[in-house]
Design a protein around this motif. Structure first.
Motif, PDB file in Angstrom:
ATOM      1  N   LEU A  29      34.736  49.315  31.486  1.00 52.31           N
ATOM      2  CA  LEU A  29      36.149  49.566  31.761  1.00 52.31           C
ATOM      3  C   LEU A  29      36.584  48.876  33.047  1.00 52.31           C
ATOM      4  CD1 LEU A  29      38.826  50.925  31.070  1.00 52.31           C
ATOM      5  CD2 LEU A  29      37.930  53.038  32.101  1.00 52.31           C
ATOM      6  N   THR A  30      35.761  48.916  34.066  1.00 53.43           N
ATOM      7  CA  THR A  30      36.082  48.242  35.323  1.00 53.43           C
ATOM      8  C   THR A  30      36.181  46.729  35.120  1.00 53.43           C
ATOM      9  OG1 THR A  30      35.058  50.007  36.620  1.00 53.43           O
ATOM     10  CG2 THR A  30      35.279  47.846  37.695  1.00 53.43           C
ATOM     11  N   ALA A  31      35.251  46.153  34.366  1.00 49.60           N
ATOM     12  CA  ALA A  31      35.283  44.707  34.103  1.00 49.60           C
ATOM     13  C   ALA A  31      36.518  44.309  33.301  1.00 49.60           C
ATOM     14  CB  ALA A  31      34.013  44.279  33.374  1.00 49.60           C
ATOM     15  N   LEU A  32      36.814  45.062  32.255  1.00 46.93           N
ATOM     16  CA  LEU A  32      37.979  44.741  31.421  1.00 46.93           C
ATOM     17  C   LEU A  32      39.274  44.903  32.214  1.00 46.93           C
ATOM     18  CD1 LEU A  32      39.127  43.925  28.676  1.00 46.93           C
ATOM     19  CD2 LEU A  32      39.075  46.338  28.023  1.00 46.93           C
ATOM     20  N   THR A  33      39.336  45.932  33.043  1.00 51.66           N
ATOM     21  CA  THR A  33      40.527  46.157  33.857  1.00 51.66           C
ATOM     22  C   THR A  33      40.735  45.007  34.831  1.00 51.66           C
ATOM     23  OG1 THR A  33      40.264  48.547  33.657  1.00 51.66           O
ATOM     24  CG2 THR A  33      41.629  47.760  35.479  1.00 51.66           C
ATOM     25  N   GLY A  34      39.670  44.568  35.484  1.00 54.20           N
ATOM     26  CA  GLY A  34      39.778  43.449  36.419  1.00 54.20           C
ATOM     27  C   GLY A  34      40.282  42.186  35.752  1.00 54.20           C
ATOM     28  N   TRP A  35      39.739  41.892  34.568  1.00 52.44           N
ATOM     29  CA  TRP A  35      40.192  40.711  33.830  1.00 52.44           C
ATOM     30  C   TRP A  35      41.643  40.877  33.378  1.00 52.44           C
ATOM     31  CZ3 TRP A  35      41.956  40.359  28.817  1.00 52.44           C
ATOM     32  CH2 TRP A  35      42.208  39.065  28.355  1.00 52.44           C
ATOM     33  N   SER A  36      41.987  42.060  32.886  1.00 51.28           N
ATOM     34  CA  SER A  36      43.335  42.303  32.362  1.00 51.28           C
ATOM     35  C   SER A  36      44.409  42.142  33.431  1.00 51.28           C
ATOM     36  CB  SER A  36      43.424  43.702  31.750  1.00 51.28           C
ATOM     37  OG  SER A  36      42.563  43.819  30.647  1.00 51.28           O
ATOM     38  N   PHE A  37      44.110  42.603  34.640  1.00 51.81           N
ATOM     39  CA  PHE A  37      45.056  42.442  35.726  1.00 51.81           C
ATOM     40  C   PHE A  37      44.987  41.031  36.321  1.00 51.81           C
ATOM     41  CE2 PHE A  37      44.753  47.257  36.774  1.00 51.81           C
ATOM     42  CZ  PHE A  37      45.767  47.545  35.888  1.00 51.81           C
ATOM     43  N   GLY A  38      43.779  40.539  36.563  1.00 46.08           N
ATOM     44  CA  GLY A  38      43.609  39.276  37.276  1.00 46.08           C
ATOM     45  C   GLY A  38      43.868  38.031  36.458  1.00 46.08           C
ATOM     46  N   LYS A  39      43.431  38.009  35.217  1.00 44.06           N
ATOM     47  CA  LYS A  39      43.578  36.806  34.387  1.00 44.06           C
ATOM     48  C   LYS A  39      44.732  36.913  33.401  1.00 44.06           C
ATOM     49  CE  LYS A  39      39.910  34.630  35.911  1.00 44.06           C
ATOM     50  NZ  LYS A  39      39.990  33.443  36.719  1.00 44.06           N
ATOM     51  N   LEU A  40      44.814  38.039  32.686  1.00 45.86           N
ATOM     52  CA  LEU A  40      45.867  38.183  31.679  1.00 45.86           C
ATOM     53  C   LEU A  40      47.214  38.470  32.336  1.00 45.86           C
ATOM     54  CD1 LEU A  40      46.650  38.181  28.713  1.00 45.86           C
ATOM     55  CD2 LEU A  40      45.915  40.580  28.577  1.00 45.86           C
ATOM     56  N   GLY A  41      47.210  39.226  33.423  1.00 41.82           N
ATOM     57  CA  GLY A  41      48.454  39.501  34.130  1.00 41.82           C
ATOM     58  C   GLY A  41      49.147  40.792  33.747  1.00 41.82           C
ATOM     59  N   LEU A  42      48.405  41.725  33.139  1.00 41.50           N
ATOM     60  CA  LEU A  42      49.003  43.008  32.803  1.00 41.50           C
ATOM     61  C   LEU A  42      49.403  43.764  34.064  1.00 41.50           C
ATOM     62  CD1 LEU A  42      46.734  44.301  29.892  1.00 41.50           C
ATOM     63  CD2 LEU A  42      48.944  43.123  29.744  1.00 41.50           C
ATOM     64  N   HIS A  43      50.321  44.697  33.906  1.00 42.05           N
ATOM     65  CA  HIS A  43      50.811  45.517  35.017  1.00 42.05           C
ATOM     66  C   HIS A  43      50.228  46.930  34.964  1.00 42.05           C
ATOM     67  CE1 HIS A  43      53.441  47.570  37.814  1.00 42.05           C
ATOM     68  NE2 HIS A  43      53.830  48.377  36.852  1.00 42.05           N
TER      69      HIS A  43
END
Length: 189
Positions: free
Chosen positions: A125-139
């Motif tokens: 969950l921590t890895a996916l969250t980091g990617w989702s915010f950092g690379k994908l740009g989710l809010h």
């Protein structure tokens, strides 16, 4: 009807790219493959997964489930990942609902019994969250789970997802209606 707000994440942010592999603290998240069929079947045959995810699968249903993630990625509506630990698939994590215009996604996860209690779900969950915010740009990313599932609550809290409230009788499980905790993280947290 056109929106007056600029999309949080522009259309094409997912569909024009290949689904990535994401590494994080002893886990690797990677797209599902056809040869993961036995793991998917084992997961959805496990009573612990069935209790909270409210489904089982036949081999044909599992094949379709695996194949559906490619279309959900290209359709920018979801992103499913196999969780690997030491080269073996031990669970799943997904952005099961994505709304790029709103910069919002909901996460679901499970791990096989042999991987439970080792922090796998929290690290995934921590890895996916980091990617989702950092690379994908989710809010905003949300986790919803039954209030009767303290293990999932602990995973969300360890990954920094604040408990925002309880949605009363929001999900129907095999044993009836369950209240659901709503946890969330913002990209600004």
């Amino acid at each position: 009807m056109p929106s007056l707000a600029t999309p949080a994440v522009p259309p094409g942010a997912m569909s024009t790219t290949k689904q990535p592999e994401i590494d994080g603290d002893g886990v690797r998240l990677r797209p599902w493959r056809a040869d993961d069929l036995e793991v998917v079947l084992a997961g959805y045959a496990d009573p612990g997964v069935q209790r909270w995810h409210c489904r089982s699968m036949t081999p044909l249903e599992a094949e379709a489930w695996i194949a559906s993630w490619r279309g959900r990625w290209s359709g920018e509506s979801g992103a499913g990942f196999a969780i690997e630990r030491a080269g073996a698939v031990v669970g799943q994590i997904s952005l099961r609902r994505i709304d790029l215009a709103e910069g919002l996604a909901e996460v679901s996860y499970w791990v096989l019994p042999t991987a439970r209690g080792a922090g796998v779900a929290g690290r995934a969950l921590t890895a996916l969250t980091g990617w989702s915010f950092g690379k994908l740009g989710l809010h905003r990313i949300e986790v919803a789970h039954s209030t009767a599932n303290p293990a999932s609550c602990a995973v969300a809290e360890r990954a920094g997802f604040a408990l925002e409230g309880t949605k009363r009788a929001e999900a129907k499980h095999a044993d009836g209606w369950h209240d659901m905790h709503l946890h969330a993280r913002l990209s600004t947290d």
